[in-house]
Scaffold this motif. Structure first.
Motif, PDB file in Angstrom:
ATOM      1  N   LEU A   1       0.769  -1.215  -0.123  1.00  0.00           N
ATOM      2  CA  LEU A   1       0.093  -0.002  -0.021  1.00  0.00           C
ATOM      3  C   LEU A   1       0.939   1.234   0.004  1.00  0.00           C
ATOM      4  CD1 LEU A   1      -2.895  -0.494   2.455  1.00  0.00           C
ATOM      5  CD2 LEU A   1      -3.161   0.025  -0.010  1.00  0.00           C
ATOM      6  N   GLY A   2       1.838   1.066   0.720  1.00  0.00           N
ATOM      7  CA  GLY A   2       2.710   2.337   1.026  1.00  0.00           C
ATOM      8  C   GLY A   2       3.396   2.583  -0.550  1.00  0.00           C
ATOM      9  N   ILE A   3       3.825   1.615  -1.060  1.00  0.00           N
ATOM     10  CA  ILE A   3       4.377   1.787  -2.532  1.00  0.00           C
ATOM     11  C   ILE A   3       3.443   2.547  -3.621  1.00  0.00           C
ATOM     12  CG2 ILE A   3       5.396   0.731  -4.690  1.00  0.00           C
ATOM     13  CD1 ILE A   3       6.650  -1.121  -2.367  1.00  0.00           C
ATOM     14  N   VAL A   4       2.188   1.894  -3.651  1.00  0.00           N
ATOM     15  CA  VAL A   4       0.941   2.308  -4.216  1.00  0.00           C
ATOM     16  C   VAL A   4       0.891   3.834  -3.929  1.00  0.00           C
ATOM     17  CG1 VAL A   4      -1.480   2.323  -4.824  1.00  0.00           C
ATOM     18  CG2 VAL A   4       0.052  -0.029  -4.697  1.00  0.00           C
ATOM     19  N   PHE A   5       0.772   4.298  -2.612  1.00  0.00           N
ATOM     20  CA  PHE A   5       0.543   5.468  -2.403  1.00  0.00           C
ATOM     21  C   PHE A   5       1.549   6.518  -2.547  1.00  0.00           C
ATOM     22  CE2 PHE A   5      -1.937   3.963   1.856  1.00  0.00           C
ATOM     23  CZ  PHE A   5      -3.077   3.726   0.952  1.00  0.00           C
ATOM     24  N   VAL A   6       2.787   5.972  -2.787  1.00  0.00           N
ATOM     25  CA  VAL A   6       3.761   7.224  -2.872  1.00  0.00           C
ATOM     26  C   VAL A   6       3.818   7.415  -4.416  1.00  0.00           C
ATOM     27  CG1 VAL A   6       6.220   7.441  -3.178  1.00  0.00           C
ATOM     28  CG2 VAL A   6       5.355   6.701  -0.948  1.00  0.00           C
ATOM     29  N   ALA A   7       3.731   6.220  -5.105  1.00  0.00           N
ATOM     30  CA  ALA A   7       3.566   6.284  -6.543  1.00  0.00           C
ATOM     31  C   ALA A   7       2.417   7.081  -7.019  1.00  0.00           C
ATOM     32  CB  ALA A   7       3.758   4.938  -7.247  1.00  0.00           C
ATOM     33  N   GLY A   8       1.205   6.877  -6.544  1.00  0.00           N
ATOM     34  CA  GLY A   8      -0.044   7.410  -6.898  1.00  0.00           C
ATOM     35  C   GLY A   8       0.153   8.934  -6.487  1.00  0.00           C
ATOM     36  N   ILE A   9       0.611   9.179  -5.522  1.00  0.00           N
ATOM     37  CA  ILE A   9       0.574  10.669  -4.912  1.00  0.00           C
ATOM     38  C   ILE A   9       1.544  11.626  -6.134  1.00  0.00           C
ATOM     39  CG2 ILE A   9       1.531  12.291  -3.265  1.00  0.00           C
ATOM     40  CD1 ILE A   9       0.536  10.454  -1.081  1.00  0.00           C
ATOM     41  N   GLY A  10       2.648  10.894  -6.139  1.00  0.00           N
ATOM     42  CA  GLY A  10       3.680  11.609  -7.287  1.00  0.00           C
ATOM     43  C   GLY A  10       3.192  11.746  -8.627  1.00  0.00           C
ATOM     44  N   PHE A  11       2.508  10.691  -8.943  1.00  0.00           N
ATOM     45  CA  PHE A  11       1.868  10.728 -10.633  1.00  0.00           C
ATOM     46  C   PHE A  11       0.644  11.604 -10.537  1.00  0.00           C
ATOM     47  CE2 PHE A  11      -1.541   8.926 -13.383  1.00  0.00           C
ATOM     48  CZ  PHE A  11      -0.822   9.144 -14.610  1.00  0.00           C
ATOM     49  N   THR A  12      -0.186  11.682  -9.436  1.00  0.00           N
ATOM     50  CA  THR A  12      -1.296  12.808  -9.609  1.00  0.00           C
ATOM     51  C   THR A  12      -0.619  14.024  -9.444  1.00  0.00           C
ATOM     52  OG1 THR A  12      -2.711  11.048  -8.190  1.00  0.00           O
ATOM     53  CG2 THR A  12      -3.295  13.429  -8.234  1.00  0.00           C
ATOM     54  N   ALA A  13       0.167  14.305  -8.594  1.00  0.00           N
ATOM     55  CA  ALA A  13       0.842  15.943  -8.705  1.00  0.00           C
ATOM     56  C   ALA A  13       1.467  15.970  -9.949  1.00  0.00           C
ATOM     57  CB  ALA A  13       1.963  15.781  -7.559  1.00  0.00           C
ATOM     58  N   TYR A  14       2.101  15.057 -10.430  1.00  0.00           N
ATOM     59  CA  TYR A  14       2.760  15.394 -11.700  1.00  0.00           C
ATOM     60  C   TYR A  14       1.550  15.731 -12.730  1.00  0.00           C
ATOM     61  CZ  TYR A  14       5.099  14.791 -16.305  1.00  0.00           C
ATOM     62  OH  TYR A  14       5.240  14.947 -17.640  1.00  0.00           O
ATOM     63  N   MET A  15       0.552  14.872 -12.702  1.00  0.00           N
ATOM     64  CA  MET A  15      -0.571  15.096 -14.025  1.00  0.00           C
ATOM     65  C   MET A  15      -1.306  16.370 -13.627  1.00  0.00           C
ATOM     66  SD  MET A  15      -0.086  12.794 -15.970  1.00  0.00           S
ATOM     67  CE  MET A  15      -1.578  13.006 -16.924  1.00  0.00           C
ATOM     68  N   LEU A  16      -1.352  16.870 -12.464  1.00  0.00           N
ATOM     69  CA  LEU A  16      -2.036  18.047 -12.127  1.00  0.00           C
ATOM     70  C   LEU A  16      -0.912  19.351 -12.164  1.00  0.00           C
ATOM     71  CD1 LEU A  16      -3.990  17.320  -8.543  1.00  0.00           C
ATOM     72  CD2 LEU A  16      -4.927  17.807 -10.814  1.00  0.00           C
TER      73      LEU A  16
ATOM     74  N   SER B   1      -2.083  23.946  -8.144  1.00  0.00           N
ATOM     75  CA  SER B   1      -3.205  23.002  -8.118  1.00  0.00           C
ATOM     76  C   SER B   1      -3.140  21.787  -7.581  1.00  0.00           C
ATOM     77  CB  SER B   1      -4.020  22.941  -9.676  1.00  0.00           C
ATOM     78  OG  SER B   1      -2.984  22.190 -10.209  1.00  0.00           O
ATOM     79  N   TRP B   2      -1.883  21.191  -7.586  1.00  0.00           N
ATOM     80  CA  TRP B   2      -1.402  20.154  -7.018  1.00  0.00           C
ATOM     81  C   TRP B   2      -1.296  20.024  -5.562  1.00  0.00           C
ATOM     82  CZ3 TRP B   2       3.096  19.762  -4.646  1.00  0.00           C
ATOM     83  CH2 TRP B   2       4.165  20.737  -4.777  1.00  0.00           C
ATOM     84  N   VAL B   3      -0.963  21.233  -4.804  1.00  0.00           N
ATOM     85  CA  VAL B   3      -0.613  21.107  -3.281  1.00  0.00           C
ATOM     86  C   VAL B   3      -1.778  20.735  -2.486  1.00  0.00           C
ATOM     87  CG1 VAL B   3       0.089  22.814  -1.656  1.00  0.00           C
ATOM     88  CG2 VAL B   3       0.929  23.035  -3.904  1.00  0.00           C
ATOM     89  N   LEU B   4      -3.152  21.059  -2.671  1.00  0.00           N
ATOM     90  CA  LEU B   4      -4.102  20.813  -1.849  1.00  0.00           C
ATOM     91  C   LEU B   4      -4.071  19.294  -1.939  1.00  0.00           C
ATOM     92  CD1 LEU B   4      -6.468  21.004   0.475  1.00  0.00           C
ATOM     93  CD2 LEU B   4      -7.851  21.613  -1.469  1.00  0.00           C
ATOM     94  N   THR B   5      -4.546  18.850  -3.228  1.00  0.00           N
ATOM     95  CA  THR B   5      -4.608  17.359  -3.600  1.00  0.00           C
ATOM     96  C   THR B   5      -3.401  16.461  -2.857  1.00  0.00           C
ATOM     97  OG1 THR B   5      -5.865  17.903  -5.353  1.00  0.00           O
ATOM     98  CG2 THR B   5      -4.683  15.852  -5.195  1.00  0.00           C
TER      99      THR B   5
END
Length: 164
Positions: free
Chosen positions: A7-22, A30-34
């Motif tokens: 889960l930790g690996i998925v969370f870190v990768a997902g947070i990074g990917f979402t921030a990059y996409m935003l 726009s990525w800061v709050l998320t």
């Protein structure tokens, strides 16, 4: 423990990917709050064994805050909850339904439903569908795992009992 590492690996990768996409699509901050909300809710999900009711309630509350901020900001902020936040909230809700007393578990589950309902008020988008799917899985798997745990406790011989 292995589940939490995954889960930790998925969370870190997902947070990074979402921030990059935003950053790429919305630009600016726009990525800061998320990202902040995702980090907090994911940390609560990974620490859920310490204070199950408190951490699950806090995770739902932080996610609700993000959804409310997104609603109030209109098109100025991306829609919440982000996919990783929704996944972390689903982990918290499912864990609560599996382990907490019925009243507390039901309250946390209703809070999760309210959060997803708030996301639907913000409009139909992929994040809304993902949050709904993640919560639906938690609402099913939490009680199923609770029943399995209960059944295995009943069928397991106690110390000193004959296995035959």
């Amino acid at each position: 423990m292995l589940v939490d590492v995954g889960l930790g690996i998925v969370f870190v990768a997902g947070i990074g990917f979402t921030a990059y996409m935003l950053m790429d699509s919305w630009g600016g901050a726009s990525w800061v709050l998320t990202s902040v909300v995702s980090v907090v809710v994911c940390a609560l999900a990974l620490s859920r064994e310490k204070q199950k009711a408190l951490f699950a309630g806090a995770g739902v509350a932080v996610t609700a805050f993000a959804v409310a901020a997104s609603l109030l900001a209109g098109d100025s902020l991306p829609q919440e909850p982000a996919p990783i936040t929704a996944l972390a909230m689903a982990v918290l809700v499912g864990s609560a339904l599996r382990t907490l007393p019925i009243g507390a578990a039901a309250g946390i589950a209703l809070g999760g439903v309210a959060v997803v309902f708030g996301a639907w008020l913000d409009g139909r988008a992929a994040v809304t569908f993902l949050a709904t799917a993640a919560l639906a899985v938690a609402l099913v798997l939490g009680p199923v795992m609770r029943a399995i745990d209960h059944t295995s406790r009943i069928s397991r011989p106690h110390d000193g009992d004959s296995v035959i």
